[in-house]
Design a protein around this motif. Structure first.
Motif, PDB file in Angstrom:
ATOM      1  N   LEU A 390       0.825  -1.204   0.000  1.00 24.41           N
ATOM      2  CA  LEU A 390       0.000   0.000   0.000  1.00 24.41           C
ATOM      3  C   LEU A 390       0.863   1.259   0.000  1.00 24.41           C
ATOM      4  O   LEU A 390       0.593   2.220  -0.738  1.00 24.41           O
ATOM      5  N   ALA A 391       1.886   1.269   0.853  1.00 24.48           N
ATOM      6  CA  ALA A 391       2.756   2.443   0.932  1.00 24.48           C
ATOM      7  C   ALA A 391       3.502   2.662  -0.372  1.00 24.48           C
ATOM      8  O   ALA A 391       3.712   3.809  -0.800  1.00 24.48           O
ATOM      9  N   LYS A 392       3.895   1.560  -1.019  1.00 26.18           N
ATOM     10  CA  LYS A 392       4.592   1.680  -2.299  1.00 26.18           C
ATOM     11  C   LYS A 392       3.676   2.305  -3.352  1.00 26.18           C
ATOM     12  O   LYS A 392       4.088   3.190  -4.116  1.00 26.18           O
ATOM     13  N   SER A 393       2.419   1.856  -3.371  1.00 28.26           N
ATOM     14  CA  SER A 393       1.463   2.408  -4.323  1.00 28.26           C
ATOM     15  C   SER A 393       1.185   3.881  -4.028  1.00 28.26           C
ATOM     16  O   SER A 393       1.130   4.716  -4.939  1.00 28.26           O
ATOM     17  N   TYR A 394       1.012   4.205  -2.738  1.00 30.25           N
ATOM     18  CA  TYR A 394       0.754   5.592  -2.340  1.00 30.25           C
ATOM     19  C   TYR A 394       1.919   6.483  -2.757  1.00 30.25           C
ATOM     20  O   TYR A 394       1.730   7.568  -3.314  1.00 30.25           O
ATOM     21  N   ARG A 395       3.116   6.015  -2.494  1.00 33.50           N
ATOM     22  CA  ARG A 395       4.283   6.841  -2.786  1.00 33.50           C
ATOM     23  C   ARG A 395       4.438   7.092  -4.279  1.00 33.50           C
ATOM     24  O   ARG A 395       4.782   8.196  -4.711  1.00 33.50           O
ATOM     25  N   ARG A 396       4.212   6.068  -5.081  1.00 37.74           N
ATOM     26  CA  ARG A 396       4.347   6.240  -6.525  1.00 37.74           C
ATOM     27  C   ARG A 396       3.317   7.228  -7.068  1.00 37.74           C
ATOM     28  O   ARG A 396       3.591   7.952  -8.025  1.00 37.74           O
ATOM     29  N   ALA A 397       2.150   7.250  -6.444  1.00 41.61           N
ATOM     30  CA  ALA A 397       1.100   8.157  -6.921  1.00 41.61           C
ATOM     31  C   ALA A 397       1.290   9.577  -6.421  1.00 41.61           C
ATOM     32  O   ALA A 397       1.079  10.543  -7.167  1.00 41.61           O
ATOM     33  N   TYR A 398       1.704   9.736  -5.169  1.00 42.74           N
ATOM     34  CA  TYR A 398       1.664  11.059  -4.536  1.00 42.74           C
ATOM     35  C   TYR A 398       2.968  11.500  -3.882  1.00 42.74           C
ATOM     36  O   TYR A 398       3.074  12.654  -3.492  1.00 42.74           O
ATOM     37  N   THR A 399       3.936  10.633  -3.735  1.00 39.48           N
ATOM     38  CA  THR A 399       5.056  10.774  -2.801  1.00 39.48           C
ATOM     39  C   THR A 399       4.500  10.710  -1.377  1.00 39.48           C
ATOM     40  O   THR A 399       3.284  10.769  -1.172  1.00 39.48           O
ATOM     41  N   LEU A 400       5.381  10.618  -0.389  1.00 39.13           N
ATOM     42  CA  LEU A 400       4.953  10.599   1.006  1.00 39.13           C
ATOM     43  C   LEU A 400       5.053  11.978   1.642  1.00 39.13           C
ATOM     44  O   LEU A 400       4.955  12.114   2.853  1.00 39.13           O
ATOM     45  N   ARG A 401       5.234  12.992   0.795  1.00 42.18           N
ATOM     46  CA  ARG A 401       5.427  14.355   1.285  1.00 42.18           C
ATOM     47  C   ARG A 401       4.293  14.812   2.203  1.00 42.18           C
ATOM     48  O   ARG A 401       4.524  15.472   3.205  1.00 42.18           O
ATOM     49  N   ARG A 402       3.052  14.443   1.863  1.00 41.38           N
ATOM     50  CA  ARG A 402       1.909  14.931   2.619  1.00 41.38           C
ATOM     51  C   ARG A 402       1.210  13.823   3.404  1.00 41.38           C
ATOM     52  O   ARG A 402       0.088  14.016   3.865  1.00 41.38           O
ATOM     53  N   ALA A 403       1.841  12.687   3.553  1.00 40.83           N
ATOM     54  CA  ALA A 403       1.206  11.582   4.274  1.00 40.83           C
ATOM     55  C   ALA A 403       1.021  11.939   5.745  1.00 40.83           C
ATOM     56  O   ALA A 403       1.795  12.716   6.320  1.00 40.83           O
ATOM     57  N   THR A 404      -0.008  11.364   6.357  1.00 39.83           N
ATOM     58  CA  THR A 404      -0.316  11.655   7.751  1.00 39.83           C
ATOM     59  C   THR A 404       0.616  10.896   8.688  1.00 39.83           C
ATOM     60  O   THR A 404       1.297   9.947   8.285  1.00 39.83           O
ATOM     61  N   TYR A 405       0.608  11.271   9.979  1.00 42.98           N
ATOM     62  CA  TYR A 405       1.465  10.559  10.922  1.00 42.98           C
ATOM     63  C   TYR A 405       0.948   9.151  11.190  1.00 42.98           C
ATOM     64  O   TYR A 405       1.674   8.309  11.720  1.00 42.98           O
ATOM     65  N   MET A 406      -0.316   8.864  10.815  1.00 43.19           N
ATOM     66  CA  MET A 406      -0.779   7.480  10.885  1.00 43.19           C
ATOM     67  C   MET A 406       0.042   6.593   9.955  1.00 43.19           C
ATOM     68  O   MET A 406       0.287   5.421  10.242  1.00 43.19           O
ATOM     69  N   PHE A 407       0.488   7.155   8.838  1.00 43.29           N
ATOM     70  CA  PHE A 407       1.344   6.404   7.924  1.00 43.29           C
ATOM     71  C   PHE A 407       2.645   6.015   8.606  1.00 43.29           C
ATOM     72  O   PHE A 407       3.126   4.895   8.464  1.00 43.29           O
ATOM     73  N   SER A 408       3.235   6.960   9.339  1.00 46.99           N
ATOM     74  CA  SER A 408       4.507   6.650   9.993  1.00 46.99           C
ATOM     75  C   SER A 408       4.327   5.554  11.030  1.00 46.99           C
ATOM     76  O   SER A 408       5.189   4.695  11.203  1.00 46.99           O
ATOM     77  N   TYR A 409       3.179   5.567  11.734  1.00 50.85           N
ATOM     78  CA  TYR A 409       2.918   4.518  12.725  1.00 50.85           C
ATOM     79  C   TYR A 409       2.774   3.161  12.041  1.00 50.85           C
ATOM     80  O   TYR A 409       3.318   2.153  12.493  1.00 50.85           O
TER      81      TYR A 409
END
Length: 557
Positions: A390-409
């Motif tokens: 999921l994170a790989k797909s998210y990053r390819r689409a948007y980068t993780l620049r604006r991901a929430t801190y729930m992503f980091s958890y």
């Protein structure tokens, strides 16, 4: 033939839905008029910058928890109405600034953590008078700033501001359904008053349930008891304004910077309301896991009772997945990436599998039950792999620049499983494990370089875990697979069902290199990590803020 009360009730609800939908659509159209006529009081900020930050908010942060009801907020902004004040306006500015690439938002061009600090100072300036009285606008402002400060490295302040927001919500009675309290008879109200009463009820529902989700994620992040609990008198979970549900979403494009998401994204319906409802249900399950598996009482229950609770909660997770509407199903290997906020439910779903089953692993706090570790290991590895996909797909689409801190958890949870070693007799580690470890490491670094500034301490822990497991990060990051995973993808796919893949995934880790820690020291560190002794494990604060590491105790103590 007289109509049944149920039929009359359904007709009434349908009529309210129609009116409030029309209200939302009309107010969205009016935004352009408000903008061109410069009717907004933007608290001294230049119009172009304010509009940029507001549009970034509606496109990203707003969709996570729906705390800000757009039609009423923008109407209030133009007419000096009750649903926004300068406190909330600056809270939105701060939150959006953390995700903006405009350099003029930096106080210090060489310090990314100075992003938006002028808005935080202004927020502090405005706060004291607003604490004299409770309002929906101020409650939402406190929660918005609280989340922003947690992301940007001021954990203690973020926790306190959020707590004030939850108390203000209770003070306003937003935690109680309007059916449980006295309200004016709508027959004695003018049509305009009646319309605003319906809007007020919609706002109350959204603010409470948005705060409820935020509270659960934040409490999980800090490892502290939640402030908002459900006892059966809460507002309805049926949201009557469905305008946002089928609104077409594309990533926000800032024409003044080059750091915005790709313009090649295929627009899709936002499905905001159904995504929001699915997160509320996951927040319920999350609270259940924490209460049954992580509270002090778990040490007093029998092995049979603990296993019964795990089986019951696992059934609830599976029921959640099987009950998802088809438009929320997502397979990261085959589907077009959905809107960014729609990644939150599947990420949380898999993260909760780790949360549920990790205590039974040899280093977990329920290891004394001496269970066969294969089943919890299998579930944890599978969940970690799904988070990776999921994170790989998210990053390819948007980068993780604006991901929430729930992503980091979620990424931190997955990395702790990838770096888990069951015994000293396991076979040599797999290429897949190295790929996953390398990506998770790079993702955490990207999160730290984006809106989540303070991940230094957890990244140090993950590095040590990887090194002890024999995963050399320098070697991994030089492999072609590492760069392939981080490359952008423009591969359009068709929708296929999202489901939790419980097939065994080879994410085993091995002790062919001790890394930077000796065996005994490492085992102690990892046991402490998942039992909570690393007080600042998710401390995103300034290292000079000693109070952060002294008050955080971690979820797994």
């Amino acid at each position: 033939m007289p109509r049944s009360p149920r039929a009359e009730h359904d007709d009434t609800v349908a009529a309210i839905r129609g009116r409030i939908f029309a209200y939302a659509a009309l107010e969205r159209q009016k935004e352009w008029t408000y903008m061109t006529e410069r009717k907004f009081d933007l608290d001294g900020l230049q119009f172009d910058m304010a509009w940029h930050l507001l549009q970034l908010h509606w496109n990203h942060h707003h969709l996570a928890y729906l705390l800000t009801y757009r039609p009423a907020l923008m109407h209030s902004l133009a007419t000096d109405g009750p649903y926004i004040n300068k406190l909330l306006l600056n809270a939105i500015y701060l939150s959006s600034a953390l995700s903006s690439d405009r350099k003029e938002l930096l106080d210090d061009i060489n310090d990314r953590q100075s992003l938006g600090q002028r808005f935080y100072r202004r927020f502090q300036q405005l706060l004291l008078p607003e604490l004299e009285r409770s309002s929906i606008a101020s409650a939402v402002a406190l929660l918005t700033v609280g989340s922003s400060l947690v992301s940007s490295g001021r954990q203690t302040a973020g926790w306190h501001y959020s707590g004030l927001g939850y108390r203000m919500i209770v003070d306003l009675g937003l935690h109680v359904s309007t059916n449980q309290i006295h309200t004016p008879d709508p027959l004695f109200l003018s049509p305009k008053q009646f319309e605003m009463t319906e809007v007020e009820q919609e706002i109350r529902r959204r603010v409470f349930w948005g705060a409820y989700i935020n509270d659960k994620f934040q409490s999980l992040y800090f490892g502290r008891p939640p402030a908002l609990v459900t006892i059966g008198i809460e507002p309805s979970r049926s949201f009557l304004d469905t305008y946002d549900e089928l609104d077409i979403w594309t990533p926000y494009q800032d024409t003044k910077t080059t750091g915005s998401p790709s313009s090649h994204y295929a627009p899709q319906p936002a499905y905001t309301i159904s995504t929001f409802n699915s997160l509320i249900d996951l927040a319920d399950i999350m609270a259940d896991i924490v209460d049954q598996i992580y509270s002090p009482k778990v040490r007093l229950i029998s092995k049979e009772k603990a296993l019964h609770e795990v089986e019951r909660i696992q059934c609830n997770l599976e029921l959640w997945a099987n009950s998802l509407p088809s438009h929320l199903l997502y397979d990261p290997k085959n589907d077009l990436p959905p809107p960014a906020h729609r990644f939150n439910p599947p990420m949380c779903f898999h993260m909760l599998h780790i949360l549920l089953h990790r205590p039974f692993l040899p280093q977990g706090h329920l290891q004394h039950f001496s269970l066969d570790e294969q089943e919890p290991r299998r579930r944890c590895r599978s969940a970690a792999f799904q988070i990776y996909e999921l994170a790989k797909s998210y990053r390819r689409a948007y980068t993780l620049r604006r991901a929430t801190y729930m992503f980091s958890y979620a990424l931190f949870s997955a990395a702790s499983i990838v770096a888990f070693k069951s015994s000293d007799t396991e076979p040599t580690d797999s290429m897949l494990q190295k790929e996953v470890a390398g990506f998770l490491w790079a993702a955490l670094k990207e999160l730290q370089n984006g809106a989540n500034f303070g991940l230094t301490k957890p990244m140090m822990i993950i590095r040590s875990l990887f090194e002890h497991a024999g995963l050399n990060l320098e070697t991994i990051t030089n492999q072609p697979s590492y760069h392939r995973d981080l490359a952008p993808s423009n591969n359009p796919r068709q929708h296929r069902p999202f489901e939790h893949n419980d097939q065994t995934v080879d994410l085993e880790v091995h002790d062919h290199a001790a890394g930077s820690l000796g065996g005994t020291e490492f085992e102690t560190m990892f046991r402490d990590l998942i039992s909570g002794a690393f007080d600042g494990v998710m401390n995103m604060g300034d290292p000079n803020l000693d109070e952060d590491s002294s008050v955080l105790y971690g979820l797994f103590r």
